[in-house]
Design an enzyme around this catalytic site. Structure first.
Site, mmCIF file in Angstrom:
data_model
loop_
_atom_site.group_PDB
_atom_site.id
_atom_site.type_symbol
_atom_site.label_atom_id
_atom_site.label_comp_id
_atom_site.label_asym_id
_atom_site.label_seq_id
_atom_site.Cartn_x
_atom_site.Cartn_y
_atom_site.Cartn_z
ATOM 1 N N HIS A 86 -25.224 47.119 39.772
ATOM 2 C CA HIS A 86 -26.308 46.769 40.693
ATOM 3 C C HIS A 86 -26.629 48.011 41.512
ATOM 4 O O HIS A 86 -25.721 48.663 42.019
ATOM 5 C CB HIS A 86 -25.884 45.620 41.610
ATOM 6 C CG HIS A 86 -27.016 45.000 42.349
ATOM 7 N ND1 HIS A 86 -27.642 45.625 43.398
ATOM 8 C CD2 HIS A 86 -27.666 43.830 42.171
ATOM 9 C CE1 HIS A 86 -28.621 44.857 43.836
ATOM 10 N NE2 HIS A 86 -28.659 43.761 43.113
ATOM 11 N N ARG A 109 -35.512 44.944 48.546
ATOM 12 C CA ARG A 109 -36.512 45.901 48.041
ATOM 13 C C ARG A 109 -37.818 45.192 47.702
ATOM 14 O O ARG A 109 -38.883 45.758 47.883
ATOM 15 C CB ARG A 109 -35.956 46.645 46.817
ATOM 16 C CG ARG A 109 -35.029 47.795 47.205
ATOM 17 C CD ARG A 109 -34.355 48.424 45.999
ATOM 18 N NE ARG A 109 -33.292 47.580 45.469
ATOM 19 C CZ ARG A 109 -33.062 47.353 44.191
ATOM 20 N NH1 ARG A 109 -33.817 47.906 43.275
ATOM 21 N NH2 ARG A 109 -32.060 46.578 43.826
#
Lengths: 558, 258
Positions: A328, A348
Site C-alpha cells: 500500500h 488522496r
C-alpha cells in the site's frame, strides 16, 4: 509522539507550497499520470516485487516449475511440514458434523455463512481468533460498485484489468463487476450504514486507478461497518451458524474419493486437536501480511499468515499470482507507534497529495497502488527527497490539511474519525499537519486457483476472499477487496449449498494427502523443521526466548 | 532504575526501532513488574517482556477492539483505559487486559422490527435501566459519548445512536463498567442496523443498476472487452475519460457504455 522541532521546521516547506497546490486542484490540474510504458519502467526499477534477491521457485507441488519466483517468506511456508503427524490422528470419531465448514471468520467467511444458511445449510465457522478479527475490519476507504449514472460495469472492468496489468482472469473480473451493485443492495438491506445524500443516493469517491467515482463508504470505517453488520446478522442466525473461535484449521481432511470432507482444527487455548466432518468446505482465511515479506511493515491483521493457501496446496490445489505482492503506498512512517498503520487511499481521493521534502508534488496521487508505491520509493531512495525520521526511517508527506481546504473545515475530522483519533493520541492533528507515509505490505494479490463460483479442482472445496487468486491479477485496486469478499463469499456459499444438496456421501476420511506431501518434501531433498500453516507470527523477544530453557516451540507457537 | 537498549533491538516484521539511549521503565502486567523501553505501546512492551499473544491481540491498528486494557498509575486513584496497540507505556502503570467480557447479544429479525423506540424496548430492555453515571463514556477508548447515545436510545432517537456510535470497535469496556448491566455496544449495533435499514433512504440508482444488470444490459459490453486483442484493450484503458476530483456538473463524453 508529536513531530520533532526539526520535522516541524520541514513542515513549513509543505505549508509554503500548499495554497498554490490547492488552487491547482480546484482548477482540475494535477501532476500528470504516467503512461503504461513509463509505469512498467518505474515498477521494474523500484517495486519490491521486481527485486531478484530473496526469491526462489517452487520445488514441489502443483506450482513446481511454473516459471515464477516467489518471496522466500512465502516458499518457506510450502517447504514445511504439517503441524500434525497424520499417523497419530484418529479420523473415525469426528467432534463436529455439519453441512458446510467455513475456515476463517472474516468478511468472506461470514458472507458465505449467511448465503449457505439461507440455502438450507447448517454451517460451522472455525476461526483463528475472534469472529470478525480479519483484514476486513481494517479496510477503510470503501467498496467499489459501478452504479452511478456516469459509470458502468464496462469502466469498472477496464479499470480492474488495467490495474492488474491485463493479467487478471477475465471471468472472475466480469463476475466481480456485474455482481457489485447487487452486493451494495444486499448490504443496504441488512442495514449497513453508507455515506449518503438525504435522498438516499451514495456519496461516491474515486480511488487509485479508477476513472470514475465509484467508492461507496462509511466514513473511514467501511470495512468495520461491513464486518459489524454481517457478523451481527450471523449471530442472529445462531441456530444454524455455529462459530468456533480460537480454533484455526491446520489441515483439510479429504475422503477416500478425494472430496473435501472437513478439517482438522487446533484449539490454541487448550492445545487439543478436533475433527470437523463436513460435506463441503469453504476456505476464507484471507491474506499474508504477517509474513513481512522483505522485512516490510504491514497493515494486516495479526492472523494474516497465508494458512488457507498452504492447506489447499497440500490437497493438490495450485495457486496463482502469489509472485505479486501489494504494497500500500501510504502506510504510516511516523510516529514509531503507528508505523505500518494503513492511511486510507480515501485521503488522496479527498484531495491530499503526496509531496516531498521541498513540498513539491512528484506523482499523480491516484495511480494504481503498485505504481504509486514505486513512485514514493523512487522519491525517497533515488531522487533523495524523502523525509527522515528520528529513528532512521524515511517517508514522504501526505498533505492531509488540503482536504479541509478543498472540502470545508472539519471534513478530516468527520470523514476520517478513526485516523484523526489515532494521530491525535500522539499530539498530531492531521487536519492541520501532514502525515509521514511510506509503502507498507498490504495485500496478497494472488491466491488459490478457483473459478467464478469459488470452486477449486477438489470437489467440495471452495475458496472466497483474499485467499482466492486471479480476480485482481498482479495488482488490486482500492475498494475491490471489500467487494470481492462479498461477491465471492456469496457465490461460494450458494454453490456449496447446491453441491451439498445434490446428495453427498462421504467415504472414509483421510489425511493421505498430507503423508504424500511429506513424502514429496523428502524426495525433493527438503530437510527442514519448519512447520506450517504458521497461524501466528513470532514477535517474541529473542533475549527472553534465549532464557526459556524448558520451552519448546513448534513453528512460531510455544 | 533505568538502563539503555542497544540499537539493534529491532525485531523482525512489526519492527519497532528502539532508538539508542531509550530509557527503560517499570510497568506492572497484572501486578508483575517488567522493565520495558518507554517508547513502546503496551502491546509491544508486553511482547518485549516475553508475552506471546493468543488473545488480546487483533488488528494491531486500533480498530478491532481485541486489546482493551485498563490501568492505574501509582499514587493515582483514577482508572484509565486504552487499546494496548495504541497506548504508550508509562512508568509504574498497573495494567490488565480485558480479553473478553460477557455481553448480552439478542437474536432478532431486522425485517420484523419497527423503526422506533419499541425496537429497543423489545430487544435490549435493560437499556432503560441506565442511570446516566457516565462510567461508559469515561472508559471508552474511542472517546465516544456513550452515555449520550444511551440517552438518545431511551428517547428513541435511533439515528443519533447510529451517528454517535459510528466509530465503536465493540471492545466491551463500556459494558464492563456499567452498574445497570446494560450492553451498550450491542444495542448500538442494533440501532446502526435499524438506521441503515429504515432510517436511510434506499439508493434508487443502485436499484436501477441492479435491474439493468439482471436484464443483461452490460453483458455484451463486457463480452466486447473480453474479445478484444490485448493491444486494443490497452488502448481503451489508456484512453479512458477521467472524472475530475471536483466533478460537480461533469458529464462523460462517451455515453454508449453507460
Amino acid at each position: 509522539m508529536a513531530y520533532t522541532p526539526e520535522m516541524k521546521e520541514l513542515i513549513k516547506r509543505v505549508e509554503a507550497t500548499r495554497p498554490e497546490r490547492v488552487e491547482r486542484v480546484k482548477q482540475g490540474i494535477q501532476f500528470p499520470k504516467l503512461s503504461l510504458e513509463e509505469s512498467q519502467r518505474r515498477l521494474k526499477t523500484y517495486h519490491p516485487d521486481y527485486k531478484e534477491e530473496g526469491r526462489r521457485e517452487f520445488k514441489i507441488g502443483p506450482n513446481k516449475g511454473d516459471g515464477h519466483s516467489y518471496p522466500d517468506e512465502v516458499v518457506d511456508l510450502f517447504e514445511a511440514k504439517s503441524r500434525i503427524d497424520p499417523e497419530i490422528v484418529d479420523l473415525s470419531k469426528p467432534d463436529y458434523e455439519t453441512d458446510v465448514l467455513i475456515i476463517g471468520g472474516g468478511g468472506a467467511g461470514t458472507t458465505a455463512s449467511l448465503f449457505a444458511q439461507e440455502n438450507g445449510m447448517k454451517v460451522i465457522i472455525a476461526t483463528k481468533l475472534r469472529h470478525g478479527d480479519a483484514n476486513t475490519i481494517m479496510a477503510e476507504g470503501g467498496i467499489q460498485s459501478a452504479d452511478s449514472t456516469k459509470d458502468s460495469p464496462y469502466y469498472h472492468y477496464l479499470d480492474i484489468i488495467g490495474g492488474g496489468h491485463f493479467t487478471n482472469k477475465p471471468e472472475l473480473v466480469k463476475v466481480l463487476t456485474l455482481d457489485a451493485p447487487l452486493i451494495i443492495q444486499w448490504l443496504e438491506s441488512l442495514g449497513m450504514n453508507f455515506d449518503k445524500t438525504p435522498d438516499g443516493e451514495m456519496r461516491l469517491l474515486a480511488g487509485g486507478g479508477t476513472c470514475r467515482k465509484r467508492m461507496h463508504s462509511c466514513g473511514d470505517v467501511t470495512g468495520a461497518e461491513i464486518m459489524r453488520t454481517i457478523r451481527d446478522e450471523a449471530r442472529n442466525r445462531r441456530d444454524d451458524i455455529t462459530v468456533l473461535e480460537y480454533q484455526p484449521a491446520v489441515e483439510i481432511i479429504l475422503d477416500e474419493d478425494g472430496k473435501a470432507a472437513g478439517a482438522l482444527l487446533y484449539n490454541m487455548e487448550t492445545e487439543e486437536y478436533t475433527i470437523v466432518k463436513a460435506k463441503a468446505v469453504i476456505i476464507t482465511t484471507g491474506g499474508c501480511g504477517r509474513l513481512h515479506i522483505q522485512g516490510f511493515a504491514t497493515t494486516n491483521h495479526y492472523g494474516a499468515t497465508m494458512d488457507g493457501i498452504v492447506m489447499a496446496y497440500r490437497c493438490g490445489v495450485p495457486h496463482c499470482f502469489l509472485y505479486a505482492t501489494q504494497y500500500h503506498p501510504t502506510g504510516a512512517a511516523y510516529p514509531e507507534q503507528n508505523v505500518g498503520l494503513l492511511i486510507t487511499e480515501k485521503m488522496r481521493t479527498a484531495g491530499a497529495q503526496p509531496v516531498n521534502i521541498d513540498g513539491e508534488e512528484f506523482t499523480f496521487p491516484l495511480e494504481p497502488r503498485d505504481v504509486e508505491s514505486a513512485n514514493i520509493i523512487r522519491e525517497c531512495m533515488d531522487v533523495g527527497k524523502g523525509i527522515p525520521t528520528p529513528v532512521g526511517r524515511i517517508g514522504v508527506w501526505l498533505d492531509t490539511p488540503m482536504i479541509d481546504m478543498l472540502r470545508g473545515e472539519g471534513t478530516v475530522e468527520h470523514d476520517f474519525p478513526a485516523k484523526y483519533i489515532q494521530f491525535k493520541r500522539y499530539g498530531i492533528d492531521i487536519s492541520k499537519e501532514p502525515l509521514l507515509v511510506y509503502p507498507t505490505l498490504h495485500y496478497q494479490n494472488g491466491g488459490v486457483e478457483a473459478n467464478e463460483w469459488g470452486e477449486t479442482k477438489i470437489p467440495g472445496l471452495f475458496v472466497a476472499g483474499e485467499v482466492l487468486g486471479g480476480i485482481h491479477g498482479e495488482n488490486r485496486l482500492m475498494g475491490n477487496s471489500l467487494l470481492d469478499i462479498n461477491v465471492y463469499g456469496r457465490r461460494a456459499g450458494i454453490r456449496a449449498a447446491e453441491y451439498v444438496k445434490e446428495g453427498i456421501t462421504l467415504k472414509k476420511l483421510t489425511l493421505e494427502h498430507v503423508r504424500a506431501y511429506h513424502k514429496e518434501l523428502k524426495e525433493a531433498g527438503i530437510e527442514t523443521d519448519r512447520i506450517s500453516p504458521m497461524l501466528l507470527p513470532d514477535y517474541s523477544n529473542p533475549e527472553v526466548r534465549a532464557k526459556q530453557l524448558t520451552a519448546r516451540y513448534f513453528g512460531t507457537l510455544r | 532504575m533505568t538502563t539503555t537498549v542497544a540499537k539493534d533491538a529491532m525485531r523482525k516484521g512489526d519492527k519497532t526501532v528502539i532508538a539508542e539511549g531509550t530509557r527503560m521503565i517499570p510497568i506492572y502486567v497484572m501486578g508483575k513488574r517488567y522493565f520495558v523501553p518507554e517508547t513502546l505501546t503496551i502491546q509491544k512492551a508486553m511482547e518485549y517482556a516475553g508475552y506471546q499473544f493468543i488473545r488480546s491481540c487483533g488488528c494491531r491498528g486500533g480498530i478491532c477492539g481485541a486489546c482493551a486494557t485498563v490501568y492505574r498509575l501509582e499514587g493515582d486513584y483514577k482508572l484509565y483505559s486504552g487499546l494496548a496497540c495504541q497506548t504508550v507505556v508509562q512508568p509504574n502503570m498497573y495494567l490488565v487486559q480485558i480479553p473478553f467480557f460477557p455481553a448480552n447479544k439478542v437474536a432478532y429479525d431486522i425485517e420484523k422490527l419497527p423503526y422506533d423506540v419499541t425496537a429497543i424496548q423489545t430487544t435490549y430492555p435493560e437499556t432503560f435501566r441506565c442511570v446516566q453515571c457516565n462510567a461508559c463514556t469515561k472508559v471508552c477508548p474511542m472517546d465516544l459519548q456513550v452515555m449520550d447515545y444511551m440517552a438518545a436510545a431511551i428517547r428513541g432517537d435511533i439515528e443519533a445512536v447510529a451517528e454517535m456510535s459510528r466509530s465503536c470497535i465493540m471492545c466491551g469496556l463500556c459494558t464492563s463498567r456499567c452498574p445497570a448491566e446494560t450492553n451498550q455496544y450491542n444495542m448500538a449495533e442494533l440501532c446502526r442496523r435499524l438506521y441503515g435499514r429504515y432510517g436511510q433512504k434506499k439508493s434508487q440508482q443502485v436499484a436501477k443498476r441492479v435491474e439493468e444488470i439482471k436484464a443483461g444490459k452490460y453483458d455484451p459490453m463486457i463480452e466486447e472487452l473480453q474479445s478484444l486483442p490485448l493491444e486494443e484493450l490497452k488502448k481503451r484503458y489508456e484512453e479512458r475519460e477521467w472524472e475530475p476530483v471536483m466533478s460537480e456538473g461533469w458529464e462523460p463524453k462517451e455515453t454508449k457504455y453507460l
